[in-house]
Scaffold this motif. Structure first.
Motif, PDB file in Angstrom:
ATOM      1  N   UNK A 109      -2.415   1.134  10.101  1.00  0.00           N
ATOM      2  CA  UNK A 109      -1.639   0.160   9.347  1.00  0.00           C
ATOM      3  C   UNK A 109      -0.651   0.820   8.377  1.00  0.00           C
ATOM      4  N   UNK A 110      -1.053   1.871   7.708  1.00  0.00           N
ATOM      5  CA  UNK A 110      -0.184   2.529   6.730  1.00  0.00           C
ATOM      6  C   UNK A 110      -0.335   4.039   6.850  1.00  0.00           C
ATOM      7  N   UNK A 111       0.705   4.747   6.457  1.00  0.00           N
ATOM      8  CA  UNK A 111       0.643   6.204   6.413  1.00  0.00           C
ATOM      9  C   UNK A 111       1.510   6.711   5.282  1.00  0.00           C
ATOM     10  N   UNK A 112       1.212   7.921   4.821  1.00  0.00           N
ATOM     11  CA  UNK A 112       1.945   8.527   3.719  1.00  0.00           C
ATOM     12  C   UNK A 112       3.102   9.366   4.216  1.00  0.00           C
ATOM     13  N   UNK A 139       1.851  22.643  10.242  1.00  0.00           N
ATOM     14  CA  UNK A 139       2.346  21.306  10.586  1.00  0.00           C
ATOM     15  C   UNK A 139       2.577  20.519   9.307  1.00  0.00           C
ATOM     16  N   UNK A 140       3.198  19.375   9.455  1.00  0.00           N
ATOM     17  CA  UNK A 140       3.217  18.394   8.377  1.00  0.00           C
ATOM     18  C   UNK A 140       1.979  17.520   8.546  1.00  0.00           C
ATOM     19  N   UNK A 141       1.213  17.389   7.496  1.00  0.00           N
ATOM     20  CA  UNK A 141      -0.022  16.620   7.535  1.00  0.00           C
ATOM     21  C   UNK A 141       0.204  15.258   6.879  1.00  0.00           C
ATOM     22  N   UNK A 142      -0.210  14.219   7.582  1.00  0.00           N
ATOM     23  CA  UNK A 142      -0.048  12.853   7.116  1.00  0.00           C
ATOM     24  C   UNK A 142      -1.415  12.194   6.937  1.00  0.00           C
ATOM     25  N   UNK A 143      -1.512  11.350   5.912  1.00  0.00           N
ATOM     26  CA  UNK A 143      -2.725  10.554   5.797  1.00  0.00           C
ATOM     27  C   UNK A 143      -2.421   9.125   6.220  1.00  0.00           C
ATOM     28  N   UNK A 144      -3.434   8.460   6.722  1.00  0.00           N
ATOM     29  CA  UNK A 144      -3.266   7.115   7.256  1.00  0.00           C
ATOM     30  C   UNK A 144      -4.432   6.231   6.842  1.00  0.00           C
ATOM     31  N   UNK A 177       0.841  -1.189   0.000  1.00  0.00           N
ATOM     32  CA  UNK A 177       0.000   0.000   0.000  1.00  0.00           C
ATOM     33  C   UNK A 177       0.882   1.246   0.000  1.00  0.00           C
ATOM     34  N   UNK A 178       0.512   2.172  -0.871  1.00  0.00           N
ATOM     35  CA  UNK A 178       1.195   3.463  -0.879  1.00  0.00           C
ATOM     36  C   UNK A 178       0.168   4.575  -0.764  1.00  0.00           C
ATOM     37  N   UNK A 179       0.462   5.554   0.086  1.00  0.00           N
ATOM     38  CA  UNK A 179      -0.396   6.709   0.258  1.00  0.00           C
ATOM     39  C   UNK A 179       0.403   7.949  -0.093  1.00  0.00           C
ATOM     40  N   UNK A 180      -0.123   8.740  -1.009  1.00  0.00           N
ATOM     41  CA  UNK A 180       0.578   9.931  -1.482  1.00  0.00           C
ATOM     42  C   UNK A 180      -0.232  11.162  -1.100  1.00  0.00           C
ATOM     43  N   UNK A 181       0.284  11.922  -0.140  1.00  0.00           N
ATOM     44  CA  UNK A 181      -0.375  13.157   0.279  1.00  0.00           C
ATOM     45  C   UNK A 181       0.162  14.324  -0.533  1.00  0.00           C
ATOM     46  N   UNK A 182      -0.717  15.243  -0.861  1.00  0.00           N
ATOM     47  CA  UNK A 182      -0.318  16.422  -1.621  1.00  0.00           C
ATOM     48  C   UNK A 182      -1.264  17.575  -1.309  1.00  0.00           C
ATOM     49  N   UNK A 183      -0.901  18.761  -1.790  1.00  0.00           N
ATOM     50  CA  UNK A 183      -1.773  19.916  -1.641  1.00  0.00           C
ATOM     51  C   UNK A 183      -1.348  20.910  -0.588  1.00  0.00           C
ATOM     52  N   UNK A 184      -0.295  20.620   0.129  1.00  0.00           N
ATOM     53  CA  UNK A 184       0.180  21.551   1.137  1.00  0.00           C
ATOM     54  C   UNK A 184       0.798  22.788   0.509  1.00  0.00           C
ATOM     55  N   UNK A 221      -3.587  13.157  10.115  1.00  0.00           N
ATOM     56  CA  UNK A 221      -2.892  13.510  11.347  1.00  0.00           C
ATOM     57  C   UNK A 221      -1.927  14.644  11.010  1.00  0.00           C
ATOM     58  N   UNK A 222      -1.467  15.337  12.012  1.00  0.00           N
ATOM     59  CA  UNK A 222      -0.491  16.394  11.767  1.00  0.00           C
ATOM     60  C   UNK A 222       0.535  16.436  12.891  1.00  0.00           C
ATOM     61  N   UNK A 223       1.692  16.950  12.540  1.00  0.00           N
ATOM     62  CA  UNK A 223       2.761  17.065  13.521  1.00  0.00           C
ATOM     63  C   UNK A 223       3.480  18.379  13.310  1.00  0.00           C
ATOM     64  N   UNK A 224       3.421  19.231  14.317  1.00  0.00           N
ATOM     65  CA  UNK A 224       4.120  20.500  14.286  1.00  0.00           C
ATOM     66  C   UNK A 224       5.509  20.323  14.894  1.00  0.00           C
TER      67      UNK A 224
END
Length: 122
Positions: free
Chosen positions: A110-113, A91-96, A1-8, A36-39
């Motif tokens: 289970x997975x995150x981008x 923050x950096x935003x992650x999808x899961x 599984x691959x998750x590709x986040x974009x749009x920031x 999710x996000x992490x500052x």
């Protein structure tokens, strides 16, 4: 599984951004997805989540009424529409993705981008 986040990107306070998370691989049996996000200097925190099959949504109190999570099943993509952005949303935003639950607790999915940077200037 691959998750590709974009749009920031960089946006002024009060502005809007839409994040996307495109999935590939064994994503068809997912139960839920989330953002999710992490500052800098802070722990990763829950932002929003969606039960994939029925579209039920969940939000952190800090973003309720400003952010909207959605998904396009045909495109295998999840979105996060962010409005009325504040500097504290930086923050950096992650999808899961998770196969058995709606991911709402950091680190339990289970997975995150790879994440996409959102910077809100004051």
């Amino acid at each position: 599984v691959q998750l590709q986040a974009s749009g920031g990107g960089l946006v002024q306070a009060g502005g809007s951004l839409r994040l996307s998370c495109a999935g590939s691989g064994r994503t068809f049996s997912r139960y839920g997805m989330g953002w999710f996000r992490q500052a800098p200097g802070k722990e990763r925190e829950f932002v929003a989540a969606i039960r994939w099959s029925v579209g039920t949504t969940y939000y952190a109190d800090s973003v309720k009424g400003r952010f909207t999570i959605s998904r396009d099943i045909a495109k295998n993509t999840m979105y996060l529409q962010m409005s009325s952005l504040k500097p504290e949303d930086t923050a950096v935003y992650y999808c899961a993705l998770d196969y058995t639950k709606v991911p709402m607790v950091p680190g339990t999915y289970d997975y995150w981008g790879q994440g996409t940077q959102v910077t809100v200037s004051s």
